[in-house]
Design a protein around this motif. Sequence first.
Motif, PDB file in Angstrom:
ATOM      1  N   SER A  48     -11.070 -24.863  28.454  1.00  0.00           N
ATOM      2  CA  SER A  48     -11.355 -23.895  29.521  1.00  0.00           C
ATOM      3  C   SER A  48     -12.407 -24.355  30.524  1.00  0.00           C
ATOM      4  CB  SER A  48     -11.784 -22.537  28.935  1.00  0.00           C
ATOM      5  OG  SER A  48     -10.752 -22.025  28.129  1.00  0.00           O
ATOM      6  N   PHE A  49     -12.735 -25.653  30.538  1.00  0.00           N
ATOM      7  CA  PHE A  49     -13.662 -26.167  31.548  1.00  0.00           C
ATOM      8  C   PHE A  49     -12.833 -26.618  32.748  1.00  0.00           C
ATOM      9  CE2 PHE A  49     -16.160 -29.550  33.582  1.00  0.00           C
ATOM     10  CZ  PHE A  49     -17.370 -28.893  33.762  1.00  0.00           C
ATOM     11  N   GLU A  50     -13.106 -26.021  33.903  1.00  0.00           N
ATOM     12  CA  GLU A  50     -12.223 -26.223  35.059  1.00  0.00           C
ATOM     13  C   GLU A  50     -12.726 -27.209  36.107  1.00  0.00           C
ATOM     14  OE1 GLU A  50     -11.073 -22.506  36.812  1.00  0.00           O
ATOM     15  OE2 GLU A  50      -9.447 -22.276  35.365  1.00  0.00           O
ATOM     16  N   SER A  51     -13.997 -27.582  36.046  1.00  0.00           N
ATOM     17  CA  SER A  51     -14.557 -28.473  37.076  1.00  0.00           C
ATOM     18  C   SER A  51     -14.260 -29.928  36.703  1.00  0.00           C
ATOM     19  CB  SER A  51     -16.062 -28.242  37.214  1.00  0.00           C
ATOM     20  OG  SER A  51     -16.336 -26.901  37.549  1.00  0.00           O
ATOM     21  N   THR A  52     -13.003 -30.300  36.870  1.00  0.00           N
ATOM     22  CA  THR A  52     -12.571 -31.613  36.379  1.00  0.00           C
ATOM     23  C   THR A  52     -11.856 -32.475  37.420  1.00  0.00           C
ATOM     24  OG1 THR A  52     -10.481 -30.684  35.595  1.00  0.00           O
ATOM     25  CG2 THR A  52     -12.310 -30.750  34.009  1.00  0.00           C
ATOM     26  N   ASP A  53     -11.861 -32.074  38.675  1.00  0.00           N
ATOM     27  CA  ASP A  53     -11.118 -32.841  39.682  1.00  0.00           C
ATOM     28  C   ASP A  53     -11.709 -34.243  39.854  1.00  0.00           C
ATOM     29  OD1 ASP A  53      -9.481 -30.707  40.105  1.00  0.00           O
ATOM     30  OD2 ASP A  53     -10.491 -30.029  41.935  1.00  0.00           O
ATOM     31  N   MET A  91     -12.935 -16.790  29.257  1.00  0.00           N
ATOM     32  CA  MET A  91     -13.497 -17.013  30.605  1.00  0.00           C
ATOM     33  C   MET A  91     -13.466 -18.491  30.956  1.00  0.00           C
ATOM     34  SD  MET A  91     -17.319 -16.070  31.980  1.00  0.00           S
ATOM     35  CE  MET A  91     -17.866 -16.613  33.596  1.00  0.00           C
ATOM     36  N   LYS A  92     -13.087 -18.790  32.191  1.00  0.00           N
ATOM     37  CA  LYS A  92     -13.051 -20.161  32.651  1.00  0.00           C
ATOM     38  C   LYS A  92     -14.471 -20.640  32.964  1.00  0.00           C
ATOM     39  CE  LYS A  92      -8.527 -20.481  32.609  1.00  0.00           C
ATOM     40  NZ  LYS A  92      -7.831 -21.371  31.650  1.00  0.00           N
ATOM     41  N   LEU A  93     -14.759 -21.864  32.589  1.00  0.00           N
ATOM     42  CA  LEU A  93     -16.069 -22.444  32.818  1.00  0.00           C
ATOM     43  C   LEU A  93     -16.046 -23.279  34.097  1.00  0.00           C
ATOM     44  CD1 LEU A  93     -16.812 -23.575  29.166  1.00  0.00           C
ATOM     45  CD2 LEU A  93     -17.750 -21.586  30.336  1.00  0.00           C
ATOM     46  N   VAL A  94     -16.901 -22.914  35.041  1.00  0.00           N
ATOM     47  CA  VAL A  94     -16.979 -23.603  36.326  1.00  0.00           C
ATOM     48  C   VAL A  94     -18.437 -23.969  36.583  1.00  0.00           C
ATOM     49  CG1 VAL A  94     -16.562 -23.447  38.810  1.00  0.00           C
ATOM     50  CG2 VAL A  94     -15.009 -22.308  37.211  1.00  0.00           C
ATOM     51  N   LEU A  95     -18.670 -25.169  37.081  1.00  0.00           N
ATOM     52  CA  LEU A  95     -20.028 -25.607  37.361  1.00  0.00           C
ATOM     53  C   LEU A  95     -20.551 -24.980  38.642  1.00  0.00           C
ATOM     54  CD1 LEU A  95     -19.930 -29.439  36.547  1.00  0.00           C
ATOM     55  CD2 LEU A  95     -21.340 -27.718  35.389  1.00  0.00           C
ATOM     56  N   ASN A  96     -21.432 -23.989  38.505  1.00  0.00           N
ATOM     57  CA  ASN A  96     -22.216 -23.485  39.624  1.00  0.00           C
ATOM     58  C   ASN A  96     -23.404 -22.724  39.058  1.00  0.00           C
ATOM     59  OD1 ASN A  96     -21.546 -20.585  39.372  1.00  0.00           O
ATOM     60  ND2 ASN A  96     -19.498 -21.222  40.046  1.00  0.00           N
ATOM     61  N   LYS A  97     -24.390 -22.480  39.894  1.00  0.00           N
ATOM     62  CA  LYS A  97     -25.648 -21.933  39.396  1.00  0.00           C
ATOM     63  C   LYS A  97     -25.519 -20.506  38.867  1.00  0.00           C
ATOM     64  CE  LYS A  97     -27.235 -20.708  44.065  1.00  0.00           C
ATOM     65  NZ  LYS A  97     -28.224 -21.006  45.121  1.00  0.00           N
ATOM     66  N   GLU A  98     -24.525 -19.754  39.344  1.00  0.00           N
ATOM     67  CA  GLU A  98     -24.329 -18.394  38.833  1.00  0.00           C
ATOM     68  C   GLU A  98     -23.631 -18.427  37.476  1.00  0.00           C
ATOM     69  OE1 GLU A  98     -25.579 -15.605  39.975  1.00  0.00           O
ATOM     70  OE2 GLU A  98     -26.555 -16.803  41.544  1.00  0.00           O
ATOM     71  N   ASN A  99     -22.628 -19.277  37.367  1.00  0.00           N
ATOM     72  CA  ASN A  99     -21.826 -19.336  36.145  1.00  0.00           C
ATOM     73  C   ASN A  99     -22.651 -19.744  34.930  1.00  0.00           C
ATOM     74  OD1 ASN A  99     -19.598 -20.247  34.241  1.00  0.00           O
ATOM     75  ND2 ASN A  99     -18.388 -19.538  35.989  1.00  0.00           N
ATOM     76  N   ILE A 100     -23.616 -20.667  35.107  1.00  0.00           N
ATOM     77  CA  ILE A 100     -24.378 -21.141  33.945  1.00  0.00           C
ATOM     78  C   ILE A 100     -25.369 -20.100  33.421  1.00  0.00           C
ATOM     79  CG2 ILE A 100     -24.143 -23.589  34.552  1.00  0.00           C
ATOM     80  CD1 ILE A 100     -27.079 -23.492  35.528  1.00  0.00           C
ATOM     81  N   LYS A 101     -25.501 -18.978  34.147  1.00  0.00           N
ATOM     82  CA  LYS A 101     -26.378 -17.913  33.645  1.00  0.00           C
ATOM     83  C   LYS A 101     -25.760 -17.183  32.456  1.00  0.00           C
ATOM     84  CE  LYS A 101     -28.640 -17.136  38.119  1.00  0.00           C
ATOM     85  NZ  LYS A 101     -28.796 -16.222  39.278  1.00  0.00           N
ATOM     86  N   ASP A 102     -24.443 -17.259  32.322  1.00  0.00           N
ATOM     87  CA  ASP A 102     -23.748 -16.632  31.192  1.00  0.00           C
ATOM     88  C   ASP A 102     -23.790 -17.600  30.008  1.00  0.00           C
ATOM     89  OD1 ASP A 102     -22.196 -15.211  29.452  1.00  0.00           O
ATOM     90  OD2 ASP A 102     -20.513 -14.923  30.840  1.00  0.00           O
ATOM     91  N   THR A 103     -24.939 -17.667  29.373  1.00  0.00           N
ATOM     92  CA  THR A 103     -25.193 -18.704  28.366  1.00  0.00           C
ATOM     93  C   THR A 103     -24.265 -18.617  27.154  1.00  0.00           C
ATOM     94  OG1 THR A 103     -26.935 -17.329  27.404  1.00  0.00           O
ATOM     95  CG2 THR A 103     -27.608 -18.960  29.045  1.00  0.00           C
ATOM     96  N   ASN A 104     -23.864 -17.436  26.769  1.00  0.00           N
ATOM     97  CA  ASN A 104     -23.030 -17.289  25.567  1.00  0.00           C
ATOM     98  C   ASN A 104     -21.688 -18.001  25.705  1.00  0.00           C
ATOM     99  OD1 ASN A 104     -24.883 -15.810  24.079  1.00  0.00           O
ATOM    100  ND2 ASN A 104     -24.204 -13.850  24.946  1.00  0.00           N
ATOM    101  N   VAL A 105     -21.097 -17.888  26.891  1.00  0.00           N
ATOM    102  CA  VAL A 105     -19.781 -18.501  27.105  1.00  0.00           C
ATOM    103  C   VAL A 105     -19.866 -20.018  26.976  1.00  0.00           C
ATOM    104  CG1 VAL A 105     -17.904 -18.800  28.759  1.00  0.00           C
ATOM    105  CG2 VAL A 105     -19.094 -16.618  28.621  1.00  0.00           C
ATOM    106  N   TRP A 106     -20.906 -20.595  27.524  1.00  0.00           N
ATOM    107  CA  TRP A 106     -21.078 -22.049  27.449  1.00  0.00           C
ATOM    108  C   TRP A 106     -21.401 -22.479  26.018  1.00  0.00           C
ATOM    109  CZ3 TRP A 106     -20.364 -25.287  31.676  1.00  0.00           C
ATOM    110  CH2 TRP A 106     -20.150 -24.638  32.886  1.00  0.00           C
ATOM    111  N   ARG A 107     -22.185 -21.662  25.344  1.00  0.00           N
ATOM    112  CA  ARG A 107     -22.527 -21.984  23.952  1.00  0.00           C
ATOM    113  C   ARG A 107     -21.283 -21.962  23.071  1.00  0.00           C
ATOM    114  NH1 ARG A 107     -25.889 -18.040  23.046  1.00  0.00           N
ATOM    115  NH2 ARG A 107     -27.643 -19.072  24.062  1.00  0.00           N
ATOM    116  N   GLN A 108     -20.410 -21.004  23.324  1.00  0.00           N
ATOM    117  CA  GLN A 108     -19.161 -20.925  22.545  1.00  0.00           C
ATOM    118  C   GLN A 108     -18.266 -22.143  22.782  1.00  0.00           C
ATOM    119  OE1 GLN A 108     -17.451 -17.160  23.706  1.00  0.00           O
ATOM    120  NE2 GLN A 108     -19.156 -15.978  22.813  1.00  0.00           N
TER     121      GLN A 108
END
Length: 532
Positions: free
Chosen positions: A261-266, A1-18
């Motif tokens: 896989s972190f996409e918020s990099t512009d 899963m692609k990691l994108v900075l927004n308030k909904e995405n950070i609710k999926d804690t497992n993906v960020w922890r991985q």
Amino acid sequence: MKLVLNKENIKDTNVWRQAAIELPKFDYEKMSAATMENPTWVHFGAGNIFRGFIAMLQQELLNTGKVDTGIVTVEGFDYEIVDKIYTPYDNLSLLVIMNPDGSLNKKVVGSIGESLAADYSREDEWKRLQTIFSKPSLQMASFTITEKGYSVKNLSHEDILNSFKEPKGIITKVALLAYTRYKSGELPIAYVSMDNCSHNGEKLHDALETVISKWVESGLVEKGFLEYINNPKKVSFPWSMIDKITPRPSQSVKKTLESNSFESTDIVITKANTYIAPFVNAEGPQYLVIEDDFPNGRMPLEDAGVFLTDRQTVERVETMKVCTCLNPLHTSLAVYGCLLGFNLIADEMKDSSLKKLVEKIGYEEGMPVVVNPEILKPEDFIKEVIDVRLPNPHIPDTPQRIASDTSQKVGIRFGETIKAYAESADLDPKNLKYIPLVIAGWCRYLMGVDDAGNKMELSPDPLLDTLKSYVSEIKLGDKESAQDSLKPILSNEEIFGLNLYNVGLGEKIENYFSELISGAGAVRSTLEKYLK
């Protein structure tokens, strides 16, 4: 899963922890709602030092349940920062700590409850700011707007009067918001400059007082408003010392994040020439010392690692850093780094002569007269600078950047140490070897010719044209061409704080300079001669 900075995405804690990215340990949406309702902290200046350091202080307090509100960040100059870096990512950022061993520590910055542009033409945002400043809950307005942001000397009388109806500069905007707070019942507040300049609280106070005094004289506001601003029981201007390197976003960090896989990099370069991205790359070491003077109370910043103390101690910490333990070392590397063709401070620290130069200036010449603030040990601070901070290859800091405005810096960075030697019963400035060598190196730098004899672009400096004119007739390989060319520089008390000839250093610097211009490669050979 692609990691994108927004308030909904950070609710999926497992993906960020991985992905080894630390998330906020609080409910982000609850924090935002609480901040909207009862704001306690507003910060002006939405750039990298704010997100990479100051916002993380409140995040630490939120993580441990010691506060329940975040920070309202306000940008008063470069509105693109809000529009392109805050709003699209729900005010979230990624902090990337660049360790000396190349590893990265990554944390989502989630303590920013609201972001606003202090643009009078954006009516909704300006009204929201007025509402915030009318709230009794507001304890602090802090600032990282750069030292230039406090200057009102170029504002005409007419500009200041017009600013009451249509504020443009950040200081006039803050003055107008302070007036809102005054009219809301003379509510107490601390205005805390966190900019990297001496006596920053005084600079902020004086700038606001200048504007408000003109408004009072012209009958635009009540005299009571000026009395309110000058009443320390209601309004304070604590001094502070801040220290953390948060350079422009790094392309190498961007690539590393994307490979994970972190996409918020512009990376955005705004029209105002701000380099900024959804991520902030920074060094690990950080220091913030604040005068403990908050008329409306404050959050427990000491629990986040901030030193709260008295004004004299803040000034002592600042003096320790600026006059001995960091800034003189930076300038030494800047001058000689440019001459020797370096493009990275960390690479200079691999050069045995340059490393020895900063060790000699710091330990041997600076430490005997260092101001000891007690709350920090100068010995520990300078050791971390020399052994950890300056050699960090992942901090993309350049000698060319640090060489900017050197004429405005040498008086503090070297002049104060020279004066301390002159005033000491046990020390003699004539015995200084390495500080004079750097001053000679700066004069050599002003020729705009590197050690190989090639033309070299000089960094911006308000006195550059004048200084260059003094050395314009000097030719590499012709010592006689120097003659008395350096005298207008070395005798200038406005630059150094004293006449260097009066303390026996003028001739010594001239002699060093003569060696540095003896031909191509002379800079290198001179350094090696004195730093064996």
